[in-house]
Write an enzyme that holds these catalytic residues in place. Structure first.
Site, mmCIF file in Angstrom:
data_model
loop_
_atom_site.group_PDB
_atom_site.id
_atom_site.type_symbol
_atom_site.label_atom_id
_atom_site.label_comp_id
_atom_site.label_asym_id
_atom_site.label_seq_id
_atom_site.Cartn_x
_atom_site.Cartn_y
_atom_site.Cartn_z
ATOM 1 C CG ASP A 449 -22.871 21.064 -25.000
ATOM 2 O OD1 ASP A 449 -24.126 21.616 -25.483
ATOM 3 O OD2 ASP A 449 -21.860 20.761 -25.375
ATOM 4 C CD GLU A 478 -27.414 19.969 -26.354
ATOM 5 O OE1 GLU A 478 -28.065 20.816 -27.236
ATOM 6 O OE2 GLU A 478 -26.120 19.899 -26.388
#
Ligand code: CA
Length: 763
Positions: A449, A478
């Site tokens: 993340d 990400e």
């Protein structure tokens, strides 16, 4: 100590935990009174930096107050590099970080007392050379039937006490023992006692304040993660040993990912899952379940689709769901980490018993492996859920987090804090925690993340360590942050630095936004839903960000197909179907299904690693909810009755997945001569809502000579010239039928508006 005294210690540390809220509010009042100064921090072992809010013409004076020794010292004003920053020199270097130190600053009119903080000191060699422990210490608890050893790191604590409990919920403290402080902040305790099955936590004193915290190295806990179980994986799994053969042997280039929340799979009344398994780890692996039409649901449904890995939204222990109150609606995505190496309790059948969450998660992973499906964990090391009440902050204040120029928590995560992966002890922590998940549960991959909050060096170290455990490990993240970060851009694991992380892929937001429209404007369309203006971005994204639109490397951030994750929708933002409703309202359900087919037909033929959001294969809706992180199950759960009206969509994805698995030619990127293996068919770029590619097999391992992939998203009819020989249609707008050989073409094919044609030529 007597038992009464021990109980009192426990009582007071518990009281200090309970009174956190009040302490915080009194601190903030104090801060308001001292707003002329942002912070006072040690910057090396002999210099204190003070930052004032307004430029001071006359240097302030500073007194250092040692509350541990009751000594006060006036410091020399050394310099003010800017009129906001003031440096003061100590007569003697600070040799004891565990002392409770404050400073009294006098600006000529008033005196302000502030804590002496260390956040500016932690990166200085005076700290890193003297307070980092050797890499050989095994942190956490090491129990045997004869003895139990505890190891924890804090160079700043003045006292660390072990608290023991009979259970993981609310049994009273029954014993406590002080740990001994060794060199470099290493605290240790060995008890000649078999404590397996007992629970523990620590009371840690920093700057005169004591907090109770869970061991950061806990591998499992009781309810809500406040007490860790004394155990090991071998004990929890009854002596079973693990080895690397238990991973799924699917390399990143062959992975097809399916992003799922544990609860979503089994909560809906449209599946006949066992009531006691709904929303649980074990519900994920129940088989034989159906909807009211007799169509498969749950794991059978996913297996039928044919994906290689299930990527689970957070399954580590997060904070937002009260594990002691599971009868209420308790949905949360779980992006608020509490214990990084502990399974989430609400997905187990008994959160109070630390063994249960371990064993049930292990059973889920084992079972998925038996079905040939790998497991990817969504990990969120970029921030903590609670921050001022998180073990990191109580253990070594300000060490594990980045601060902004005013000494406040910086916010690269967008949630109020960000961790500091460039600091050695957090870097090691991430590596150790990930290795724990890989070796204890045989987790096959990790999704990071907000990966750009982390630094490149840490990410490459993680890849190196995890690949040594499992050469097939799938790693991606990400490539962006959730807000501004003090981490310099050239060090950040951001999208544009992907080429520096050869074993880690990034989400390709260019194919995502190019195909369906910019994610931050729900009304905007992309290539698939008819926006001619995004052709370049859609094409760049579809080709895996390997070359820019002119066939050059400028702006391209990937080198290999496996450097990017190809996707159009995920848990964030609208579901794909809801996005069509927003961007092209008023169309028929069938038309939306056509768009849904084309979007992932492109994803599943793209060179990048394909990624599907659970339910996209049956027109999942969240009724327009674009941020369902704490919305009820009724919004989030998979509605399997949709299967009854979306069979063409499901079959399309299923058959295309099968074809991708069988044909390596789809996974080609740049050829040795620098050209892309996906040749843009001449003339096809004249219409921005049309794309056509010819892909010849350069792998020497495909049964097909090559394919044509033709996507017509607009209103024009196109004729595509085909190279020599006979080409066979294997997919049109509504069907993927590789065995259909009667539809053959020579010379050219005419493609109707809003349609797909894919052809192959056998060898
Ligand atoms: Ca939890």
């Amino acid at each position: 100590m007597t038992r009464t005294a021990l109980l009192l210690v426990g009582f007071f540390s518990w009281m200090s935990l309970l009174s956190c809220g009040r302490q915080a509010s009194s601190q903030s009042t104090q801060r308001e009174n001292t707003m002329q100064f942002y912070y006072a921090s040690l910057i090396n072992n002999q210099t204190i930096e003070v930052k004032s809010q307004v430029a001071l013409d006359k240097p302030p004076t500073l007194e250092l107050i040692n509350h541990t020794t009751n000594q006060r010292a006036t410091l020399t004003h050394k310099a003010h590099p800017a009129k906001l920053l003031h440096h003061f020199t100590l007569e003697q270097p600070i040799s004891e970080l565990s002392h409770h130190l404050t400073v009294a600053i006098n600006n000529g009119t008033t005196t302000h007392e502030m804590p002496l903080r260390l956040f500016k000191f932690y990166d200085h060699p005076d700290f890193t050379n003297h307070y980092l422990p050797p890499n050989t210490i095994q942190w956490g608890v090491m129990p045997t039937t004869e003895s139990t050893t505890f190891n924890i790191w804090s160079p700043t604590a003045s006292d660390i006490t072990l608290n023991l409990y009979e259970d993981g919920v609310n049994s009273p403290l029954y014993e406590s023992y002080p740990l001994t402080r060794g060199a470099r902040g290493h605290w240790q305790l060995t008890l000649q006692e078999n404590l397996i099955g007992r629970y523990y936590n620590y009371s840690v004193t920093n700057a005169g304040q004591t907090h109770t915290l869970t061991d950061p190295y806990a591998i499992t806990t009781g309810t809500n993660g406040r007490r860790a179980l004394i155990t090991t994986p071998e004990i929890a799994f009854r002596g079973r040993r693990f080895d690397s053969n238990e991973f799924i042997k699917v390399a990143p280039k062959d992975a097809i990912l399916y992003e799922l929340h544990v609860r979503d799979l089994s909560m809906s009344a449209t599946t006949n899952h066992s009531e006691d398994l709904r929303g649980k780890f074990l519900g994920v692996v129940q088989t034989g379940t159906t909807n009211q039409y007799g169509q498969s649901t749950g794991l059978d449904h996913i297996k039928d689709l044919g994906v290689t890995h299930i990527h689970f939204l957070p399954i580590y222990d997060y904070n937002s769901v009260d594990e002691g109150n599971l009868q209420d609606n308790v949905f949360n995505w779980g992006y608020d980490p509490l214990n990084y190496s502990v399974p989430e309790g609400s997905y187990s059948s008994n959160p109070a018993d630390g063994y249960v969450r371990m064993r049930e998660l292990k059973a889920m992973v084992d079972n998925l492996h038996e079905h040939g499906i790998g497991v990817v964990m969504d990990v969120v090391y970029n921030h903590t859920g609670p921050v001022t009440d998180h073990y990191f902050q109580h253990l070594v204040p300000d060490y594990y987090f980045r601060m902004d120029e005013f000494g406040n928590f910086s916010n690269g995560s967008g949630t109020g804090n960000e961790t500091a992966s460039e600091r050695e002890m957090f870097r090691r922590y991430m590596v150790d925690s990930l290795k724990h998940w890989a070796t204890t549960y045989q987790i096959d991959g990790f999704r990071f993340d907000l990966m750009a909050v982390h630094d490149i060096e840490t990410m490459n170290l993680i890849a190196q360590e995890l690949k040594a455990i499992n050469p097939y490990v799938v790693l991606y993240g990400e490539g962006w942050t959730g807000g501004g970060s003090p981490l310099p851009a050239h060090l950040s694991a951001t999208k544009t630095n992907t080429y520096q992380m050869p074993d880690i892929a990034v989400f390709n937001d260019d194919i995502r936004d190019g195909l369906k429209g910019w994610v931050f404007d729900a009304k905007e369309s992309g290539f698939v839903n008819g926006n001619p203006e995004v052709h370049a971005r859609a094409l760049f994204g579809y080709l895996g960000a390997l070359q820019n639109i002119d066939g050059h490397g400028d702006g391209a951030y990937a080198k290999l197909p496996t450097d990017t994750i190809a996707y159009v929708s995920a848990h964030d933002n609208h579901t794909l179907y809801d996005r069509w409703l927003e961007s092209v309202p008023g169309e028929s359900f069938e038309e939306y299904m056509r768009l849904q087919i084309m979007a992932n037909a492109m994803v599943l033929t793209s060179p990048g690693i394909p990624f599907l959001h659970a339910g996209v294969e049956m027109m999942r809706t969240k009724n327009g909810d674009e941020n369902s992180y704490k919305s009820p199950d009724s919004t989030n759960q998979l509605d399997y009755d949709l299967k009854n009206r979306t069979q063409p969509l499901f079959n399309y994805y299923k058959n295309l997945i099968q074809i991708r698995k069988n044909h390596p030619l789809f996974k080609q990127g740049l050829l040795p001569n620098g050209n892309h293996a996906f040749e843009i068919v001449k003339g096809s770029q004249e219409d921005p809502l049309f794309m056509a590619f010819r892909v010849i097999d350069h792998t020497n391992s495909d049964a097909w000579q090559g394919v044509y992939l033709i996507f017509n998203a607009g209103e024009n009819t196109h004729t595509v010239n085909l190279s020599g020989g006979e080409w066979r249609l294997f997919a049109d707008t509504w069907q993927v039928t590789p065995d259909l050989t009667e539809s053959t073409f020579r010379g050219s094919i005419t493609v109707e508006p809003k349609s797909i044609a894919m052809l192959y030529q056998p060898k």
